[in-house]
Design a protein around this motif. Structure first.
Motif, PDB file in Angstrom:
ATOM      1  N   PHE A  35     -13.201 -10.772   2.111  1.00 46.30           N
ATOM      2  CA  PHE A  35     -14.566 -10.241   2.289  1.00 46.30           C
ATOM      3  C   PHE A  35     -14.570  -8.751   1.993  1.00 46.30           C
ATOM      4  N   GLU A  36     -15.389  -8.333   1.055  1.00 50.94           N
ATOM      5  CA  GLU A  36     -15.513  -6.900   0.760  1.00 50.94           C
ATOM      6  C   GLU A  36     -16.983  -6.508   0.868  1.00 50.94           C
ATOM      7  N   ALA A  37     -17.228  -5.483   1.677  1.00 51.31           N
ATOM      8  CA  ALA A  37     -18.604  -5.060   1.921  1.00 51.31           C
ATOM      9  C   ALA A  37     -19.249  -4.452   0.668  1.00 51.31           C
ATOM     10  N   ASP A  60      -3.788   9.968  -6.469  1.00 48.63           N
ATOM     11  CA  ASP A  60      -3.415  10.167  -7.872  1.00 48.63           C
ATOM     12  C   ASP A  60      -1.980   9.757  -8.136  1.00 48.63           C
ATOM     13  N   GLY A  61      -1.316   9.182  -7.143  1.00 48.53           N
ATOM     14  CA  GLY A  61       0.066   8.756  -7.324  1.00 48.53           C
ATOM     15  C   GLY A  61       0.633   8.394  -5.968  1.00 48.53           C
ATOM     16  N   TRP A  62       1.943   8.210  -5.933  1.00 49.15           N
ATOM     17  CA  TRP A  62       2.563   7.948  -4.631  1.00 49.15           C
ATOM     18  C   TRP A  62       3.901   8.685  -4.559  1.00 49.15           C
ATOM     19  N   GLY A 437       0.973   4.219   8.689  1.00 53.84           N
ATOM     20  CA  GLY A 437       1.171   5.091   7.527  1.00 53.84           C
ATOM     21  C   GLY A 437      -0.067   5.069   6.646  1.00 53.84           C
ATOM     22  N   VAL A 438      -0.363   6.207   6.007  1.00 55.36           N
ATOM     23  CA  VAL A 438      -1.593   6.296   5.217  1.00 55.36           C
ATOM     24  C   VAL A 438      -1.329   6.168   3.720  1.00 55.36           C
ATOM     25  N   GLY A 439      -0.086   6.291   3.301  1.00 52.36           N
ATOM     26  CA  GLY A 439       0.215   6.307   1.867  1.00 52.36           C
ATOM     27  C   GLY A 439       0.189   4.919   1.250  1.00 52.36           C
ATOM     28  N   LEU A 440      -0.025   4.870  -0.056  1.00 49.02           N
ATOM     29  CA  LEU A 440      -0.062   3.575  -0.748  1.00 49.02           C
ATOM     30  C   LEU A 440       1.225   2.776  -0.510  1.00 49.02           C
ATOM     31  N   PRO A 441       2.419   3.399  -0.614  1.00 48.67           N
ATOM     32  CA  PRO A 441       3.634   2.600  -0.389  1.00 48.67           C
ATOM     33  C   PRO A 441       3.657   1.954   0.992  1.00 48.67           C
TER      34      PRO A 441
END
Ligand SMILES: Cc1cc2nc3c(=O)[nH]c(=O)nc-3n(C[C@H](O)[C@H](O)[C@H](O)COP(=O)(O)OP(=O)(O)OC[C@H]3O[C@@H](n4cnc5c(N)ncnc54)[C@H](O)[C@@H]3O)c2cc1C
Length: 458
Positions: A35-37, A60-62, A437-441
């Motif tokens: 489900f995506e609002a 812009d990256g990880w 954790g907030v980072g993409l990885p």
């Protein structure tokens, strides 16, 4: 057949859906609905590609050091698409007293590998340089005196290097990533590596020297076509009929047989719910289920406004990745990236790009303005620091309200208690940037672990 709902189609939700799609290919008996609002998957991850410019509206990256995003990119066939930050020209400046002062080479955040580098820098006063020198000699005192409870980032950094280092580097570096105030941010949640270094070595400088990585990897990794490519590749592997766009989940209810996920369209039954919305939304959905859990999920989240300017004209910038602005320096900006000097493949031949970043109170205020007004403010603020900018051929403005959750002192303990409480709501799991954790990885690691656990149990 086990039915799984994923609520929220940002990177966390999409990664979970992708790992589930892979599990189904390997024979797992699950059915999924995502489900995506909004009208777009990806949440804060968004890449705009226009006229040869690759504009990152969010990440812009990880960080290369964390392997999980790289592993996923390889799995998605993107190994040859990976690009790395142009570290040979790596330099970041701090806007201080009307000048761009370079952060000395060889720093890991606010910690130098070699004190000589800070001695030669004009960024710090003599008192701060002395604090750096002394930190090495205070190793034993710092090690034995390390607190056995969490403390704020401000307290941690001040104990090692004093207030000036906190103000000039640590605060602007961290508030761009975690939002909020260093006096509130948790040292254990936000800089666990430094906390571990203190416990082992006392002095962070000594710790860095002993751990100095001989084969230095590029600090950031991204993709030629932008971080959005990671998302698009995952989406391509998710069965279309799993995805329910424009459907906001308004309530979650549990009964003896499982979960009811409620949207404006009605209720749908599931065995498992992966709640991957921003933490403030998750917190509201949790409220009727477990008040204490909802209380533990209450956290400040600061907003961000990003403005990218793309030029097809010469632009004279100092060498390096960009600059940070500590509070009290007379600029509304929080940071700026010299995009084409940080990564290759971001601009067409002859193109240049700078990306302005507003956070905190400035972002809250700008958030309410129109795009043109935001762009005008960004141009003015950048102009004061970089000199007049040429006319952009493309300007991209994005508002990310409450996008940077603040991990306050005691965060890890609160998350342990939250895990325990959520564990009792059989079949409900939390994903997203408010927790581990907030980072993409970090988000990719969590999604993979979660799906592997779920499909083992299946
Ligand atoms: C400006 C900026 C720059 C960043 N740069 C970097 C970087 O360079 N590297 C890095 O690693 N990290 C970076 N981050 C952090 C990282 O981008 C985020 O932590 C991450 O993208 C968050 O993903 P998410 O899926 O948890 O949340 P989101 O991206 O916020 O996604 C949540 C989704 O849930 C949906 N939703 C909300 N409510 C509901 C509902 N009721 N029902 C259904 N759907 C709902 C939303 O529409 C959204 O799509 C940056 C963050 C920001 C703001």
């Amino acid at each position: 057949m086990r039915r799984i709902a994923i609520v929220g189609g940002g990177l966390a939700g999409v990664a979970a859906a992708y790992f589930l799609a892979e599990a189904v290919k390997a024979g797992a008996a699950v059915e999924v609905e995502l489900f995506e609002a909004g009208r777009r998957l990806g949440g804060i991850v968004e890449t705009v590609r226009e006229g040869g410019f690759v504009v990152e509206c969010g990440p812009d990256g990880w960080v290369t050091e964390k392997p999980w995003a790289r592993e996923l990119a390889v799995e998605l066939g993107l190994e040859d698409e990976m690009i790395f930050s142009l570290d040979e020209g790596r330099k970041t400046y701090v806007w201080l007293n009307g000048r761009l002062e370079p952060i000395p080479d060889g720093m890991r955040m606010m910690v130098p590998v070699d004190v000589a580098a800070v001695e030669a820098s004009s960024l710090f006063s003599e008192a701060a340089v002395t604090a750096y020198r002394d930190e090495v000699g205070r190793a034993e005192e710092l090690r034995t005196g390390a607190p056995d409870v969490d403390e704020s980032v401000a307290a941690f950094v001040e104990r090692h290097f004093g207030g000036e280092v906190l103000e000039r580097i640590a605060a602007p570096l961290l508030s761009g990533v975690f939002g909020g105030d260093v006096k509130t941010l948790s040292a254990r949640a936000v800089m666990p590596i430094f906390v571990a270094m203190e416990q082992e070595f006392g002095s962070l400088i000594v710790a860095l020297q002993s751990k100095a990585d001989k084969a230095q990897k590029p600090i950031f990794t991204s993709l030629k076509a932008g971080v959005g490519e990671l998302l698009e590749r995952m989406v391509a592997e998710i069965p279309l009929h799993w995805v329910r766009m424009n459907e906001t989940v308004k309530r979650l209810e549990q009964d003896e047989v499982g979960w009811r996920v409620g949207t404006a369209v009605g209720n749908t039954r599931f065995d498992v719910v992966l709640l991957a919305t921003p933490v403030d939304v998750a917190q509201r959905l949790m409220q009727p289920l477990d008040r204490r859990a909802a209380e533990l999920m209450e956290m400040e989240a600061s907003s961000a406004v990003v403005v990218a300017f793309c030029f097809l004209a010469p632009l004279d910038l100092p060498p390096g990745f960009g600059f940070l602005v500590p509070p009290g320096q007379g600029s509304l900006l929080m940071a700026c990236t010299f995009t084409d000097q940080k990564y290759p493949n971001r601009v067409p031949p002859g193109g240049r790009m700078v990306r302005a970043f507003f956070g905190g109170a400035a972002a809250e205020r700008l958030m309410r303005c129109g795009n043109d007004e935001i762009a005008a403010v960004a141009r003015l603020e950048l102009g004061q620091i970089l000199g007049a900018l040429p006319e952009p051929v493309l300007t991209v403005v994005r508002r990310w309200p409450h996008s940077l959750p603040q991990y306050a002192v005691g965060h890890l303990e609160r998350m342990t208690e939250l895990d325990g409480r959520v564990g009792r709501l059989t079949g409900l799991h939390l994903l997203g940037n408010g927790y581990r954790g907030v980072g993409l990885p970090d988000l990719i690691r969590d999604g993979r672990r979660m799906v592997s656990k779920l499909t083992q149990d299946a």
